[in-house]
Design a protein around this motif. Structure first.
Motif, PDB file in Angstrom:
ATOM      1  N   THR A 248       0.822  -1.218   0.000  1.00 11.69           N
ATOM      2  CA  THR A 248       0.000   0.000   0.000  1.00 11.69           C
ATOM      3  C   THR A 248       0.851   1.261   0.000  1.00 11.69           C
ATOM      4  O   THR A 248       0.302   2.367  -0.062  1.00 11.69           O
ATOM      5  CB  THR A 248      -0.945   0.013   1.218  1.00 11.69           C
TER       6      THR A 248
ATOM      7  N   PRO B 182      -0.878   6.008  -0.730  1.00 10.67           N
ATOM      8  CA  PRO B 182      -2.230   6.488  -0.456  1.00 10.67           C
ATOM      9  C   PRO B 182      -2.376   8.004  -0.549  1.00 10.67           C
ATOM     10  O   PRO B 182      -3.480   8.530  -0.390  1.00 10.67           O
ATOM     11  CB  PRO B 182      -2.476   6.027   0.980  1.00 10.67           C
TER      12      PRO B 182
ATOM     13  N   PHE C 281      -4.282  12.510   2.055  1.00 12.77           N
ATOM     14  CA  PHE C 281      -4.638  11.284   1.355  1.00 12.77           C
ATOM     15  C   PHE C 281      -5.479  11.569   0.117  1.00 12.77           C
ATOM     16  O   PHE C 281      -6.279  12.511   0.087  1.00 12.77           O
ATOM     17  CB  PHE C 281      -5.389  10.351   2.301  1.00 12.77           C
TER      18      PHE C 281
ATOM     19  N   LEU D 268      -8.337   5.989  -2.791  1.00 17.67           N
ATOM     20  CA  LEU D 268      -8.551   5.040  -1.703  1.00 17.67           C
ATOM     21  C   LEU D 268      -9.965   4.476  -1.735  1.00 17.67           C
ATOM     22  O   LEU D 268     -10.188   3.317  -1.353  1.00 17.67           O
ATOM     23  CB  LEU D 268      -8.251   5.700  -0.366  1.00 17.67           C
TER      24      LEU D 268
END
Length: 597
Positions: free
Chosen positions: A249, A261, A271, A276
């Motif tokens: 990730t 992310p 983010f 996501l």
């Protein structure tokens, strides 16, 4: 209109504002994802007052009868449909919950505001964020109606203090097989983000076109049909009857550099909300297909990127976002780092630069409401994290020899060490083999004899709860370049043969027992009752059956085809017996299943 006015009057009567109440979506059933959306402050990913660091949404869920309680973190969800809209701003704040009891669940909201409150463990940091802060409500959960591979039929997969993980609804124990590669699985062209053209190894961004044919009508997509190819890749794995998938990730400064992310490569506190959300569409599909999610949160090259390797503010923020968005999934583990520790050794880092391996696991244990399985990958071996004070519940082992010969002894070694230290670990082998070759494509190794003998059966006979398979970089469809899981199609069949065989046994009651056999063969046994004997060749071997009383019946199993031979054998317990393979002059591997009559 009358209904809206009525609820507005009702909220006024109760002393509540309408926007404080949650909009609840999802199937309101046990083990299913229930989503609560709140109307909160309107913010943007790029606001000077950072909405990720400076707001904290937590929702406490309590079951009305059992009193069971979960504190679940929430997150900023932009306009509430960012996967499709690519929105970067909005006033939707969201929490996901996976209820494990039928009946009434009550919720109570805490929404705080202030500098870095998101990573504070104080009960009430900062000040009230107003809006939904203090809101309460309840909802009714019914039994799940799911069946088959869908994890919602099985319940959450938990570490239960032993060396295998168990589903909480069915009480079945779980064995996994699937790909460990490509590690940059999420480096996919249809995901939103800046990674496509930011100058960081953009040539490695994947299209997964070979699996477009595996997408099916009714499968999820986003933004008018995006995502079909990577959804198809998931479908292919499930259709092959594999049951796990693995991915990094965050690989900033790593081998691929396209998975993270964040809103861009150089920002670690904001983010990418829409990307996501799109990951979540993929992961939710995996749940329905029965694919275990192996979250690898860091890799060797970036283990010191955030907070110099400690569990500081940026690391906590990253961990919190993963937990808030994805911890509701039922079958997953958190891997704290791939190849952890090698970077320190290879770069002669000063002694004071420590990687806080226990602290990483401790954060997930304390903040993941469901306390999923927590592992770490070598690099450095594991003596420092053994014992009951460690929050690790298992290992993700990597080996480094072309012939896979370390798989079997390493699993046994760390199983034994964990038991001796007072906390048995559930151990998987997630990168068997070496970096150059490991699991080669079918065209380069059609029979996969060495991988099958030393890794697949070697790992399972040692008591591993599963294996995931690395693809060496000297071959097509490598750990970074793979875009077609069919490149190893023939070997996946062998993995499923092994899965089916061990799932036919009470494997959770059995132990590796190589001391009972000679000539380098393997034994996995419940002494006195069940013996699985794996012969790498048909060479004569002596098996100690002194713990068995009476007669045992044996059936020969072909680990290459998945068939039992019709011919059975009978042996007497109480002493040692000599055994050979079932066919004369046969140098192939065979499995003998001996059970007490």
């Amino acid at each position: 209109m009358k209904r809206i006015i009525f609820f507005g009057l009702l909220f006024s009567f109760l002393g509540l504002k309408a926007q404080e109440q949650a909009t609840i979506s999802g199937e309101l059933k046990k083990w299913h994802k229930v989503t609560l959306d709140f109307v909160g402050p309107e913010v943007s990913e790029s606001d000077e007052f950072n909405p990720f660091f400076n707001y904290r949404l937590n929702v406490n869920f309590t079951h009305s009868e059992s009193g069971k309680s979960y504190m679940v973190p929430g997150y900023f969800a932009a306009d509430g449909d960012a996967a499709n809209s690519s929105a970067t701003s909005g006033q939707v704040w969201r929490v996901h919950f996976a209820p494990d009891e039928v009946g009434v669940w009550a919720y109570e909201v805490q929404f705080r505001k202030g500098k870095w409150v998101a990573v504070s463990d104080r009960d009430t940091p900062g000040v009230s964020g107003e809006f939904m802060d203090g809101a309460k409500g309840q909802f009714m959960i019914e039994a799940s109606d799911k069946t088959g591979r869908d994890f919602r039929a099985k319940g959450r997969l938990d570490y239960v203090g032993g060396q295998y993980l168990q589903f909480q609804e069915t009480k079945d124990y779980f064995l996994k097989q699937g790909p460990d590669a490509p590690e940059n699985f999420l480096s996919y062209v249809d995901f939103d983000g800046t990674f496509h053209n930011d100058g960081h190894k953009d040539h490695l961004v994947k299209k997964w076109e070979a699996h477009l044919v595996d997408w099916k009508e009714g499968d999820p997509t986003w933004q008018g049909g995006k995502g079909k190819a990577i959804i198809g890749a998931m479908n292919y794995l499930a259709e092959k009857k594999l049951n796990s998938v693995s991915f990094l990730t965050m690989n900033i400064v790593g081998d691929d550099q396209n998975v993270f992310p964040y809103v861009d490569y150089d920002t670690y506190d904001r983010f990418d909300v829409s990307k996501l959300d799109q990951w979540e569409i993929l992961f939710e599909h995996a749940d329905r297909l029965g694919l275990f999610l192996h979250f690898k949160t860091m890799e060797m090259e970036n283990q010191g990127l955030l907070d110099h390797g400690g569990v500081g503010a940026y690391t906590k923020l990253y961990y919190r976002e993963l937990i808030a968005r994805y911890s509701h999934h039922l079958a997953l583990n958190w891997n704290m780092c791939e190849e952890n520790g090698d970077w320190v050794k290879n770069h002669k880092t000063p002694p004071q630069f420590k990687y806080e391996r226990l602290s990483m696991a401790g954060y997930f244990h304390d903040h993941d409401p469901y306390q999923h399985h927590i592992v770490i990958h070598n690099g450095n071996m594991f003596e420092d994290i053994l014992g009951s004070n460690s929050m690790y519940t298992g290992l993700s082992i990597q080996t480094h020899h072309e012939d896979f010969h370390l798989v079997h002894p390493w699993v046994i070694e760390w199983r034994n060490k964990s038991v001796e230290a007072g906390k048995p670990w559930a151990i998987a082998v997630d990168e068997p083999g070496d970096a150059q070759h490991s699991l080669m494509p079918d065209k380069d190794d059609p029979s996969h004899d060495v991988a099958r003998k030393n890794a697949l059966w070697g790992g399972m006979m040692a008591g591993a709860w599963g294996l995931e398979w690395y693809f060496g970089y000297k071959h097509d469809h490598s750990d970074l370049t793979c875009e077609d899981y069919r490149s190893r199609d023939a070997f996946w069949d062998q993995c499923v043969i092994a899965l089916d065989f061990f799932n036919s046994l009470p494997f959770w009651e059995m132990q590796p027992a190589d001391q009972l056999i000679d000539n380098g063969n393997y034994v996995f046994a419940k002494p006195g009752e069940i013996y699985v004997v794996y012969f790498k060749t048909g060479e004569k071997s002596k098996l100690d059956l002194s713990a068995a009383q009476g007669e045992l019946e044996g059936r020969w199993f072909n680990p290459r085809s998945g068939d039992y031979l019709k011919k059975t054998i009978k042996v007497k317990g109480g002493s040692s017996v000599e055994l050979t393979g079932p066919k004369k002059d046969d140098d192939q591997d065979w499995t003998l299943l001996l059970t007490k009559k």
